[in-house]
Design an enzyme around this catalytic site. Structure first.
Site, PDB file in Angstrom:
ATOM      1  NE  ARG A 219      -2.076  -6.646   5.733  1.00  0.00           N
ATOM      2  CZ  ARG A 219      -0.823  -5.799   5.606  1.00  0.00           C
ATOM      3  NH1 ARG A 219       0.096  -5.689   5.605  1.00  0.00           N
ATOM      4  NH2 ARG A 219      -1.133  -4.185   3.940  1.00  0.00           N
TER       5      ARG A 219
ATOM      6  CD1 TRP B  45       1.022   5.303   1.939  1.00  0.00           C
ATOM      7  CD2 TRP B  45       0.939   3.601  -0.055  1.00  0.00           C
ATOM      8  NE1 TRP B  45      -0.109   4.505   1.116  1.00  0.00           N
ATOM      9  CE2 TRP B  45      -0.032   3.781   0.700  1.00  0.00           C
ATOM     10  CE3 TRP B  45       1.696   3.290  -1.153  1.00  0.00           C
ATOM     11  CZ2 TRP B  45      -0.755   3.142  -0.106  1.00  0.00           C
ATOM     12  CZ3 TRP B  45       0.872   2.031  -2.013  1.00  0.00           C
ATOM     13  CH2 TRP B  45      -0.631   2.569  -1.081  1.00  0.00           C
ATOM     14  CG  LEU B  46       4.319  11.957   2.818  1.00  0.00           C
ATOM     15  CD1 LEU B  46       5.001  13.118   1.480  1.00  0.00           C
ATOM     16  CD2 LEU B  46       3.130  12.517   3.594  1.00  0.00           C
TER      17      LEU B  46
ATOM     18  CE1 TYR C  47      -3.371  -0.283  -9.468  1.00  0.00           C
ATOM     19  CE2 TYR C  47      -2.738   0.446 -10.885  1.00  0.00           C
ATOM     20  CZ  TYR C  47      -2.716  -0.847 -10.119  1.00  0.00           C
ATOM     21  OH  TYR C  47      -1.483  -1.326 -10.214  1.00  0.00           O
TER      22      TYR C  47
ATOM     23  CE1 TYR D 212       0.998  -3.197   7.519  1.00  0.00           C
ATOM     24  CE2 TYR D 212      -0.746  -2.572   8.891  1.00  0.00           C
ATOM     25  CZ  TYR D 212      -0.386  -2.934   7.817  1.00  0.00           C
ATOM     26  OH  TYR D 212      -0.637  -1.832   6.381  1.00  0.00           O
ATOM     27  CD1 TRP D 213       1.774  -0.772  11.111  1.00  0.00           C
ATOM     28  CD2 TRP D 213       2.764   0.108  12.019  1.00  0.00           C
ATOM     29  NE1 TRP D 213       1.837  -0.123  10.169  1.00  0.00           N
ATOM     30  CE2 TRP D 213       3.463   0.381  10.881  1.00  0.00           C
ATOM     31  CE3 TRP D 213       4.650   0.275  12.543  1.00  0.00           C
ATOM     32  CZ2 TRP D 213       4.198   1.369  10.044  1.00  0.00           C
ATOM     33  CZ3 TRP D 213       5.513   0.970  12.185  1.00  0.00           C
ATOM     34  CH2 TRP D 213       5.527   1.233  10.557  1.00  0.00           C
TER      35      TRP D 213
ATOM     36  CD  GLU E  86       4.016  -3.982   5.362  1.00  0.00           C
ATOM     37  OE1 GLU E  86       3.500  -5.237   4.021  1.00  0.00           O
ATOM     38  OE2 GLU E  86       2.843  -2.915   4.813  1.00  0.00           O
TER      39      GLU E  86
ATOM     40  CG  ASP F 250       5.950   3.973   1.966  1.00  0.00           C
ATOM     41  OD1 ASP F 250       5.566   4.589   2.406  1.00  0.00           O
ATOM     42  OD2 ASP F 250       5.671   2.362   1.844  1.00  0.00           O
TER      43      ASP F 250
ATOM     44  CG  ASP G 138      -1.531   2.015   8.225  1.00  0.00           C
ATOM     45  OD1 ASP G 138      -0.876   3.098   8.341  1.00  0.00           O
ATOM     46  OD2 ASP G 138      -2.238   1.250   7.337  1.00  0.00           O
TER      47      ASP G 138
ATOM     48  CE1 TYR H 268       0.238  -0.668   1.776  1.00  0.00           C
ATOM     49  CE2 TYR H 268       2.540  -2.567   1.713  1.00  0.00           C
ATOM     50  CZ  TYR H 268       1.147  -2.080   2.524  1.00  0.00           C
ATOM     51  OH  TYR H 268       0.740  -2.243   3.243  1.00  0.00           O
TER      52      TYR H 268
HETATM   53  C1  GLC Z   1       0.943   1.016   5.466  1.00  0.00           C
HETATM   54  C2  GLC Z   1       1.523   1.225   6.965  1.00  0.00           C
HETATM   55  C3  GLC Z   1       2.581   2.619   6.366  1.00  0.00           C
HETATM   56  C4  GLC Z   1       3.240   3.240   5.054  1.00  0.00           C
HETATM   57  C5  GLC Z   1       1.645   2.387   3.481  1.00  0.00           C
HETATM   58  C6  GLC Z   1       2.449   1.680   2.093  1.00  0.00           C
HETATM   59  O1  GLC Z   1      -0.635   1.240   5.558  1.00  0.00           O
HETATM   60  O2  GLC Z   1       1.160   1.312   7.566  1.00  0.00           O
HETATM   61  O3  GLC Z   1       3.181   3.401   7.164  1.00  0.00           O
HETATM   62  O4  GLC Z   1       3.100   3.883   4.377  1.00  0.00           O
HETATM   63  O5  GLC Z   1       1.943   0.877   4.039  1.00  0.00           O
HETATM   64  O6  GLC Z   1       3.480   0.978   2.032  1.00  0.00           O
END
Ligand code: GLC
Length: 440
Positions: A214, A35-36, A82, A367-368, A411, A38, A169, A31
């Site tokens: 994942r 990210w918002l 990117y 993951y989630w 994570e 985050d 996600d 990443y």
């Molecule tokens: C994944 C997570 C999301 C997070 C992003 C960056 O997409 O599901 O919640 O903002 O990673 O960490």
């Protein structure tokens, strides 16, 4: 209790490593952008280390705000390497996208008002006032956009148009809807002829991590295909909702919005301004509308399909987030605490799993859909504290810190054994661990 000095040292090192000057990347390998939500969690931790830097983290988010008020979930880096990420979204297709910066075209849970207040709490009054005043217009524009664009029937609940907007996600309720309604024929064919392994071979995230940690390959394909559809409509909500089968009044997002609205009200009060009248009415509506998501038979809240108003009766970590909203009755809060403690639901050795263990969706590492995450633990801890469950909050705080101490700044974590999963050196894990320790 584990040695907290060492953990804070390790966490600080992670944040320094991921610091890109005006924002912090969630992690190095997977990443690299901003990210918002985050950045909101990161700023909440950074405030203990460097208040100015925490402010910069949030300021850089609002620099990427769209002219209609939307805060995008990703702000892209502008280096050539990117381009592929920026091209995937092409935010410039929308007339509302900002100049000079590429972003995604969707949002993420509204944690900004909370982060602004948490940072403000570290400041003396004159400075806090200036800080609040500098963030207030962007916050109002964002909350207004949420209601104007995402609550078209003025029901009080905002809708989401993509699973990535939940921040959770591949969470079970959304994936179950995706399987039911939104899998294009060609993806069903890929599934039928079992091409998943070939897909994993070309995916970026599974180059770094084992596929079982994942999003499932078919789900990932469906999410990308649904993102393409949003891009084809240039992120115009009217065009997107026309014929859409995939708009959900998401439980977690609306619970977080309720808390964010309360935070925004307290900011307005502190700087002695009136919130726009329409927005105040919407805010009041949401607190009541959340109760429409309660299912009396199952004694829990669920997300709801926007078009049909059918509750999506698949449980996930979202079920516990009304505690964080703070608007539900003490009685219902108590029922959620029962769910949290129940070993057949969320009461694992290292809570809180992102899906309850008695769900057919539960997988320890995926993951989630099973692992425990530090950010959702943080939200639940805040919720427990606000309803007076001090001991429960303390216990969850300790097990969260212990999980991080055992395995490192991962994570996410195996909810039974605490093993670290996903990306290592993950920024919000580091930041929120610092916050849990320092705001004791
Ligand atoms: C994944 C997570 C999301 C997070 C992003 C960056 O997409 O599901 O919640 O903002 O990673 O960490």
């Amino acid at each position: 209790m584990p040695n907290e000095t060492n953990i804070v040292g390790d966490a600080t090192a992670v944040l320094e490593k991921n610091d890109r000057g005006h924002y912090t990347q969630p992690s190095d390998s997977l990443y690299p952008h901003q990210w918002l939500w985050d950045s909101c969690f990161i700023a909440i931790g950074l405030r203990h280390l460097n208040l100015k830097r925490a402010q910069v983290e949030l300021k850089s988010l609002i620099k990427a705000q769209w002219s209609n008020g939307m805060l995008p979930n990703i702000v892209f880096r502008n280096e050539d390497r990117y381009r592929i990420d920026r091209d995937q979204w092409r935010s410039w297709l929308s007339p509302y996208a900002p100049e000079g910066v590429s972003t995604s075209g969707i949002t993420q849970p509204p944690m900004l008002a909370e982060a602004v207040v948490q940072i403000g709490s570290k400041m003396a009054w004159p400075e806090r006032r200036l800080w609040y005043k500098s963030m207030y217009p962007a916050l109002v524009a964002y909350h207004e956009w949420l209601y104007i664009d995402r609550d078209p029937h003025q029901e009080g609940l905002v809708l989401l148009i993509h699973p990535w907007e939940t921040g959770l996600d591949n969470n079970a309720p959304w994936m179950s809807e995706l399987h039911e309604h939104l899998m294009p024929l060609w993806i069903r064919m890929v599934q039928k002829i079992k091409l998943q392994r070939a897909i994993n071979f070309v995916r970026l995230d599974t180059k770094h991590l084992p596929p079982q940690e994942r999003t499932d390959a078919i789900d990932a394909l469906s999410m990308f295909s649904s993102q393409r559809r949003l891009r084809r409509k240039a992120y115009n909500i009217n065009k997107i909702l026309d014929h859409s089968l995939f708009a959900i009044e998401d439980l977690a997002f609306n619970a977080i919005l309720i808390r964010a609205n309360s935070r925004l009200e307290s900011i307005a009060k502190a700087i002695r301004v009136e919130l726009p009248e329409e927005l105040s009415k919407d805010i009041a509506k949401t607190r009541h509308a959340l109760e429409e998501l309660w299912d009396e038979a199952d004694k829990q809240y669920y997300s709801r399909d926007f078009a049909t108003h059918r509750l999506i009766k698949v449980s996930s970590i979202a079920a516990l987030l009304p505690l964080y909203a703070g608007s539900i009755s003490k009685e219902r809060a108590g029922m959620l605490v029962n769910l949290l403690e129940n070993e057949h639901a969320f009461g694992t050795a290292y809570p809180v799993p992102s899906a309850p263990v008695n769900s057919p969706w539960f997988k320890q590492e995926q993951y989630w859909q099973g692992p425990s995450w530090v950010n959702t633990n943080w939200l639940i801890i805040k919720g427990l504290q606000s309803y007076g469950y001090k001991e429960h909050a303390e216990a969850l705080k300790e097990s969260t810190i212990e999980m991080v101490q055992k395995s490192g700044m991962y994570e996410y974590f195996n909810p039974i054994k605490a093993g670290g999963l996903g990306s290592s050196n993950f920024s919000w894990t580091a930041a929120l661990t610092i916050d849990l320790i320092k705001s004791a």
